[in-house]
Write a protein that holds these residues in place. Structure first.
Motif, PDB file in Angstrom:
ATOM      1  N   LEU A 132       0.854  -1.189   0.000  1.00  0.00           N
ATOM      2  CA  LEU A 132       0.000   0.000   0.000  1.00  0.00           C
ATOM      3  C   LEU A 132       0.887   1.234   0.000  1.00  0.00           C
ATOM      4  CD1 LEU A 132      -2.951  -0.923   2.385  1.00  0.00           C
ATOM      5  CD2 LEU A 132      -2.639  -1.410  -0.056  1.00  0.00           C
ATOM      6  N   HIS A 133       2.077   1.083   0.551  1.00  0.00           N
ATOM      7  CA  HIS A 133       3.137   2.088   0.417  1.00  0.00           C
ATOM      8  C   HIS A 133       4.261   1.451  -0.383  1.00  0.00           C
ATOM      9  CE1 HIS A 133       1.409   3.727   4.411  1.00  0.00           C
ATOM     10  NE2 HIS A 133       0.847   4.335   3.377  1.00  0.00           N
ATOM     11  N   GLN A 159      -0.504  12.121  -5.271  1.00  0.00           N
ATOM     12  CA  GLN A 159      -1.256  10.863  -5.331  1.00  0.00           C
ATOM     13  C   GLN A 159      -1.805  10.534  -3.948  1.00  0.00           C
ATOM     14  OE1 GLN A 159       1.079   7.217  -5.572  1.00  0.00           O
ATOM     15  NE2 GLN A 159      -0.318   6.397  -7.114  1.00  0.00           N
ATOM     16  N   PRO A 160      -3.076  10.167  -3.823  1.00  0.00           N
ATOM     17  CA  PRO A 160      -3.595   9.770  -2.510  1.00  0.00           C
ATOM     18  C   PRO A 160      -2.830   8.576  -1.943  1.00  0.00           C
ATOM     19  CG  PRO A 160      -5.400  10.166  -4.037  1.00  0.00           C
ATOM     20  CD  PRO A 160      -4.137  10.194  -4.848  1.00  0.00           C
ATOM     21  N   ASP A 161      -2.742   8.540  -0.629  1.00  0.00           N
ATOM     22  CA  ASP A 161      -2.089   7.447   0.083  1.00  0.00           C
ATOM     23  C   ASP A 161      -2.978   6.209  -0.008  1.00  0.00           C
ATOM     24  OD1 ASP A 161      -1.253   5.697   2.243  1.00  0.00           O
ATOM     25  OD2 ASP A 161      -0.164   7.391   3.098  1.00  0.00           O
ATOM     26  N   SER A 215     -11.710   9.946  -5.464  1.00  0.00           N
ATOM     27  CA  SER A 215     -10.494   9.679  -6.220  1.00  0.00           C
ATOM     28  C   SER A 215     -10.530   8.295  -6.847  1.00  0.00           C
ATOM     29  CB  SER A 215      -9.268   9.800  -5.313  1.00  0.00           C
ATOM     30  OG  SER A 215      -9.227   8.729  -4.385  1.00  0.00           O
ATOM     31  N   ALA A 216      -9.692   8.118  -7.873  1.00  0.00           N
ATOM     32  CA  ALA A 216      -9.574   6.800  -8.502  1.00  0.00           C
ATOM     33  C   ALA A 216      -9.098   5.763  -7.491  1.00  0.00           C
ATOM     34  CB  ALA A 216      -8.602   6.887  -9.681  1.00  0.00           C
ATOM     35  N   GLU A 217      -8.239   6.183  -6.551  1.00  0.00           N
ATOM     36  CA  GLU A 217      -7.726   5.254  -5.554  1.00  0.00           C
ATOM     37  C   GLU A 217      -8.821   4.797  -4.594  1.00  0.00           C
ATOM     38  OE1 GLU A 217      -4.312   7.378  -7.288  1.00  0.00           O
ATOM     39  OE2 GLU A 217      -6.270   8.029  -6.537  1.00  0.00           O
ATOM     40  N   THR A 255      -8.081   3.434   6.568  1.00  0.00           N
ATOM     41  CA  THR A 255      -7.048   2.413   6.496  1.00  0.00           C
ATOM     42  C   THR A 255      -7.651   1.060   6.123  1.00  0.00           C
ATOM     43  OG1 THR A 255      -7.240   1.850   8.840  1.00  0.00           O
ATOM     44  CG2 THR A 255      -5.663   3.588   8.233  1.00  0.00           C
ATOM     45  N   GLN A 256      -6.804   0.194   5.609  1.00  0.00           N
ATOM     46  CA  GLN A 256      -7.257  -1.152   5.252  1.00  0.00           C
ATOM     47  C   GLN A 256      -7.756  -1.888   6.493  1.00  0.00           C
ATOM     48  OE1 GLN A 256      -6.505  -4.273   6.137  1.00  0.00           O
ATOM     49  NE2 GLN A 256      -6.050  -5.584   4.414  1.00  0.00           N
ATOM     50  N   ALA A 257      -7.008  -1.787   7.600  1.00  0.00           N
ATOM     51  CA  ALA A 257      -7.396  -2.501   8.810  1.00  0.00           C
ATOM     52  C   ALA A 257      -8.779  -2.088   9.287  1.00  0.00           C
ATOM     53  CB  ALA A 257      -6.355  -2.266   9.908  1.00  0.00           C
ATOM     54  N   ALA A 258      -9.064  -0.798   9.257  1.00  0.00           N
ATOM     55  CA  ALA A 258     -10.390  -0.320   9.680  1.00  0.00           C
ATOM     56  C   ALA A 258     -11.470  -0.798   8.733  1.00  0.00           C
ATOM     57  CB  ALA A 258     -10.384   1.202   9.768  1.00  0.00           C
ATOM     58  N   ALA A 259     -11.193  -0.813   7.443  1.00  0.00           N
ATOM     59  CA  ALA A 259     -12.203  -1.202   6.457  1.00  0.00           C
ATOM     60  C   ALA A 259     -12.635  -2.648   6.625  1.00  0.00           C
ATOM     61  CB  ALA A 259     -11.664  -0.975   5.047  1.00  0.00           C
TER      62      ALA A 259
END
Length: 348
Positions: free
Chosen positions: A53-54, A104-106, A119-121, A183-187
């Protein structure tokens, strides 16, 4: 670089070349963010793992590559103990070993729950979540590195026994957080136990082996224990504030002629409990700290945590920083650090 269109690639086999690919080669091999579904031999409950993701944090990819190599019957066939889905994120930034491109979004701030919905992201991450909604999930793991000196630790957004069991498979040091959002974890926390694991600096000794062993443990764990989690088995901290540097404030590490100067060894303060009066840096100029500290609700709490004593920037209360880094680009793109307090599990 700002993305205007992103396509989620979905595969049900691993391309041959991936088993020898470095993270900076994945953009050429995959062509963009990719989700790979692999069926396991024993359990239908699926482990979801995300990496890169980073783009500058490659421990996750190296651990996944080693895992796939171990379980390959043939390069495109796997005998996994549990079904596995792998999301490989910002391969464009990984090509240049960057966290993300400027503008670019994180990729770990745009999952459902983020304020960014256009955003596309963010649309890409919604597609990932929608795709994974078709499967029964056992757990979710997001693999990260740090740019500063930190121990290996785990992050979680829900206080629940199954989350604690999943966390302590990696480390007894755990951080509960609600900010930043998206964040991915929250999602994934609403769907299954979900954590983000922090594996030290990229290339640090033992980081890939630790992440690999953790993935192995998750794949082989049949169920989470049903008995209450033993609270003594975890050292839990709560992220209470985020420290950023004002965009108009120049800063450096050492003797640079900047408005805000930090000790070159600043990141050695990570996960150290600092008493009031600890020196964080020095200021030159108009008597402002140059910092912006916000709590979990986005309120400005700078004066609660920092003060000026002459030209010295000092702490006003006991605190413990995490993710302090000397990487100036990462500081501008994200933050200087997070502030934590110890958290007890009594009554949870």
């Amino acid at each position: 670089m700002e993305s205007t269109q992103l396509t989620l690639r979905i595969l049900h086999a691993v391309p041959d070349a991936l088993l020898s690919a470095e993270s900076d080669q994945l953009d050429d091999l995959l062509g963009g963010p990719t989700l790979i579904h692999l069926d396991g031999s024993e359990s239908e409950d699926r482990l979801f793992v995300s990496t890169l993701l980073h783009g500058n944090e490659d421990t996750g990819w190296l651990a996944i590559r080693a895992l796939l190599t171990k379980y390959a019957v043939r390069k495109t066939a796997y005998k996994l103990p549990r079904s596995l889905s792998i999301f490989i994120g910002n391969v464009a930034a990984a090509r240049l070993r960057l966290r993300r491109f400027d503008g670019q979004p994180d990729y770990n701030r745009v999952w459902p729950g983020s304020k960014d919905v256009d955003s596309a992201e963010s649309r890409l991450m919604r597609k990932v979540v929608d795709e994974m909604a078709q499967y029964r999930l056992f757990a979710s793991v997001d693999i990260h590195n740090n740019t500063g000196i930190n121990p290996h630790y785990v992050c979680l957004t829900w206080l629940d026994d199954s989350f604690f069991y999943l966390a302590t498979l990696f480390s007894r040091t755990a951080v509960y957080f609600q900010q930043p959002p998206g964040t991915q974890a929250a999602a994934f926390s609403a769907r299954c136990p979900a954590v983000a694991i922090e594996c030290g600096k990229p290339g640090s000794p033992g980081s890939v082996d630790h992440a690999l062993q953790y993935l192995e443990d998750c794949l082989h764990l049949r169920t989470f224990p049903t008995h209450p989690f033993p609270k003594r088995d975890i050292d839990l901290f709560h992220t209470v504030a985020t420290v950023r540097i004002d965009e108009h404030t120049s800063f450096g590490f050492g003797s640079d002629p900047c408005a805000l100067n930090f000790d070159p060894a600043l990141d050695q303060l990570n996960f150290r409990e600092l008493p009031p009066g600890s020196v964080f840096g020095s200021v030159n100029g108009d008597g402002q700290t140059g910092l912006m500290v916000t709590d979990e609700n986005g309120r400005d709490v700078t004066e609660r945590y920092f003060a000026l004593h002459g030209k010295q920037l000092i702490t006003r209360r006991p605190l413990m920083p995490a993710m302090l880094t000397r990487d100036t680009r990462v500081i501008r793109q994200d933050c200087l650090c997070y502030l934590m307090e110890r958290m007890t599990l009594e009554g949870i």
